[in-house]
Design a protein around this motif. Structure first.
Motif, PDB file in Angstrom:
ATOM      1  N   SER A  40      -2.627 105.546  41.673  1.00  0.00           N
ATOM      2  CA  SER A  40      -3.599 104.444  41.803  1.00  0.00           C
ATOM      3  C   SER A  40      -4.209 104.346  43.203  1.00  0.00           C
ATOM      4  O   SER A  40      -5.349 103.911  43.357  1.00  0.00           O
ATOM      5  CB  SER A  40      -2.895 103.125  41.475  1.00  0.00           C
ATOM      6  OG  SER A  40      -1.764 102.970  42.330  1.00  0.00           O
ATOM      7  N   THR A  41      -3.471 104.778  44.231  1.00  0.00           N
ATOM      8  CA  THR A  41      -3.960 104.568  45.608  1.00  0.00           C
ATOM      9  C   THR A  41      -5.332 105.163  45.862  1.00  0.00           C
ATOM     10  O   THR A  41      -6.187 104.509  46.453  1.00  0.00           O
ATOM     11  CB  THR A  41      -2.941 105.118  46.623  1.00  0.00           C
ATOM     12  OG1 THR A  41      -1.684 104.489  46.415  1.00  0.00           O
ATOM     13  CG2 THR A  41      -3.409 104.908  48.055  1.00  0.00           C
ATOM     14  N   ASP A  69      -1.691 117.704  41.044  1.00  0.00           N
ATOM     15  CA  ASP A  69      -0.745 117.608  39.934  1.00  0.00           C
ATOM     16  C   ASP A  69      -1.408 116.892  38.766  1.00  0.00           C
ATOM     17  O   ASP A  69      -2.494 116.325  38.894  1.00  0.00           O
ATOM     18  CB  ASP A  69       0.550 116.891  40.346  1.00  0.00           C
ATOM     19  CG  ASP A  69       0.365 115.398  40.572  1.00  0.00           C
ATOM     20  OD1 ASP A  69      -0.661 114.998  41.144  1.00  0.00           O
ATOM     21  OD2 ASP A  69       1.242 114.628  40.142  1.00  0.00           O
ATOM     22  N   ARG A  71      -0.387 114.835  34.811  1.00  0.00           N
ATOM     23  CA  ARG A  71       0.592 114.443  33.805  1.00  0.00           C
ATOM     24  C   ARG A  71       0.323 115.295  32.555  1.00  0.00           C
ATOM     25  O   ARG A  71      -0.818 115.702  32.299  1.00  0.00           O
ATOM     26  CB  ARG A  71       0.420 112.968  33.470  1.00  0.00           C
ATOM     27  CG  ARG A  71       0.852 112.022  34.603  1.00  0.00           C
ATOM     28  CD  ARG A  71      -0.250 111.859  35.637  1.00  0.00           C
ATOM     29  NE  ARG A  71       0.090 110.981  36.735  1.00  0.00           N
ATOM     30  CZ  ARG A  71      -0.014 109.644  36.704  1.00  0.00           C
ATOM     31  NH1 ARG A  71      -0.438 109.067  35.613  1.00  0.00           N
ATOM     32  NH2 ARG A  71       0.328 108.913  37.752  1.00  0.00           N
ATOM     33  N   HIS A 144       8.352 110.927  46.460  1.00  0.00           N
ATOM     34  CA  HIS A 144       7.753 112.129  45.847  1.00  0.00           C
ATOM     35  C   HIS A 144       6.311 112.284  46.279  1.00  0.00           C
ATOM     36  O   HIS A 144       5.635 111.321  46.635  1.00  0.00           O
ATOM     37  CB  HIS A 144       7.896 112.110  44.322  1.00  0.00           C
ATOM     38  CG  HIS A 144       6.909 111.256  43.603  1.00  0.00           C
ATOM     39  ND1 HIS A 144       7.198 109.993  43.120  1.00  0.00           N
ATOM     40  CD2 HIS A 144       5.629 111.489  43.238  1.00  0.00           C
ATOM     41  CE1 HIS A 144       6.144 109.491  42.514  1.00  0.00           C
ATOM     42  NE2 HIS A 144       5.176 110.374  42.577  1.00  0.00           N
ATOM     43  N   ALA A 146       2.725 114.685  44.942  1.00  0.00           N
ATOM     44  CA  ALA A 146       2.215 115.387  43.754  1.00  0.00           C
ATOM     45  C   ALA A 146       3.175 115.095  42.599  1.00  0.00           C
ATOM     46  O   ALA A 146       3.486 113.931  42.359  1.00  0.00           O
ATOM     47  CB  ALA A 146       2.042 116.877  44.051  1.00  0.00           C
ATOM     48  N   LYS A 197       5.396 100.316  49.237  1.00  0.00           N
ATOM     49  CA  LYS A 197       5.786 101.608  49.865  1.00  0.00           C
ATOM     50  C   LYS A 197       6.460 101.405  51.221  1.00  0.00           C
ATOM     51  O   LYS A 197       6.888 102.353  51.870  1.00  0.00           O
ATOM     52  CB  LYS A 197       4.521 102.462  50.053  1.00  0.00           C
ATOM     53  CG  LYS A 197       3.763 102.713  48.778  1.00  0.00           C
ATOM     54  CD  LYS A 197       4.542 103.624  47.827  1.00  0.00           C
ATOM     55  CE  LYS A 197       3.854 103.724  46.487  1.00  0.00           C
ATOM     56  NZ  LYS A 197       2.606 104.477  46.515  1.00  0.00           N
TER      57      LYS A 197
HETATM   58  C1  6PG Z   1       0.703 111.148  40.288  1.00  0.00           C
HETATM   59  C2  6PG Z   1       0.438 111.415  41.743  1.00  0.00           C
HETATM   60  C3  6PG Z   1       1.629 110.966  42.528  1.00  0.00           C
HETATM   61  C4  6PG Z   1       1.159 109.749  43.297  1.00  0.00           C
HETATM   62  C5  6PG Z   1       2.323 108.916  43.735  1.00  0.00           C
HETATM   63  C6  6PG Z   1       1.829 107.605  44.351  1.00  0.00           C
HETATM   64  O1  6PG Z   1       0.419 111.980  39.441  1.00  0.00           O
HETATM   65  O2  6PG Z   1       1.145 110.009  40.040  1.00  0.00           O
HETATM   66  O3  6PG Z   1      -0.035 112.596  42.035  1.00  0.00           O
HETATM   67  O4  6PG Z   1       2.177 111.900  43.400  1.00  0.00           O
HETATM   68  O5  6PG Z   1       0.386 110.161  44.418  1.00  0.00           O
HETATM   69  O6  6PG Z   1       3.099 108.642  42.582  1.00  0.00           O
HETATM   70  O7  6PG Z   1       1.150 106.918  43.330  1.00  0.00           O
HETATM   71  P1  6PG Z   1       0.394 105.515  43.607  1.00  0.00           P
HETATM   72  O8  6PG Z   1      -0.786 105.855  44.438  1.00  0.00           O
HETATM   73  O9  6PG Z   1       0.037 105.029  42.237  1.00  0.00           O
HETATM   74  O10 6PG Z   1       1.385 104.640  44.320  1.00  0.00           O
END
Ligand code: 6PG
Length: 249
Positions: A40-41, A69, A71, A144, A146, A197
């Motif tokens: 989301s960021t 990356d 899903r 984590h 990616a 975070k």
């Molecule tokens: C994903 C991202 C993952 C993401 C982090 C932070 O597929 O979700 O690539 O690495 O950058 O989970 O996610 P937020 O920005 O939602 O906190």
């Protein structure tokens, strides 16, 4: 390390860093290889890049968009990183379809999607090891990056460029670039915002513990630059001396 006072400053400076990396890439080798992150960021950053001021300063015909990356869902699924980027940015800019390298999260088994992506990178980089001009990374609350989650197989990969990764804690499969590719980037830009975070950022940035506890700490580009762009909320649990050291926007 750059500390943005607020969300607007965070997004604006992130967009400025993208423009700088793009200009350097066009100058140095005639194209900008830009790797997006999911989550989301980055959404507001992507939306800002689609605004005229920024959109007009990127040479989209000579820009290649990759994904760090994905899903393992169809590209139309709300969980898809590609869908998020397409809705926020890619559908709003004159980026040729052939310049978008989407990870096929829908392929089964996921290893086939990873293999296909690695093949497309081999073609893009003409067999040379991938050299990405700007690679965006978010950080999960477990550190984590990616889809390289703590204690998962993909973290150990040193040969392949792209792998499938089973993330038991999320009961989900992912496709992800591996650390060697991430660390070969010319520039990695971490984008971290929000109170949620603050705890993990405090731990990641600690200097008194080994820098191997979190996947985010394993990002140390071989010859490139690593830039942390954080907002005040994300740094709120860091010690004062670290916050004072950051470049304040
Ligand atoms: C994903 C991202 C993952 C993401 C982090 C932070 O597929 O979700 O690539 O690495 O950058 O989970 O996610 P937020 O920005 O939602 O906190």
């Amino acid at each position: 390390m750059i500390l943005a006072r607020d969300a607007a400053g965070f997004v604006k400076h992130g967009a400025q860093l993208v423009l700088e990396a793009a200009a350097a890439a066009y100058r140095d080798h005639g194209r900008f290889i830009f790797c997006l992150t999911g989550g989301s960021t980055p959404k507001k950053l992507y939306e800002l890049l689609a605004e005229p001021y920024y959109k007009e300063r990127i040479d989209w015909a000579n820009t290649i968009v990759l994904f760090g990356d994905e899903r393992c869902v169809p590209p139309t699924d709300d969980q898809s990183n590609y869908k998020m980027a397409k809705d926020a940015l890619l559908s709003k800019v004159p980026l040729p379809e052939k310049n978008i390298f989407r990870m096929a999260g829908e392929m089964t088994p996921p290893s086939e999607g990873a293999k296909a992506y690695e093949q497309s990178l081999k073609a893009l980089f003409k067999g040379y090891f991938p050299k990405i001009d700007l690679l965006l990374l978010g950080v999960g609350d477990d550190g984590h990056i990616a889809s390289l989650f703590p204690n998962t197989e993909a973290l150990k990969e040193t040969e392949k460029w792209v792998v499938a990764n089973r993330v038991e804690k999320l009961s989900s499969n992912r496709i992800t670039l591996t650390l060697p590719v991430i660390n070969n980037a010319r520039r990695v830009l971490f984008l971290v915002s929000g109170e949620a975070k603050a705890g993990v950022i405090k731990e990641i940035l600690r200097s008194d513990l080994p820098k191997t506890r979190f996947p985010a700490q394993l990002v140390a580009t071989y010859e490139g630059e690593v830039t942390w762009l954080l907002d005040k909320a994300a740094m709120s649990k860091c010690p004062d001396e670290l916050r004072h050291k950051a470049f304040h926007l």
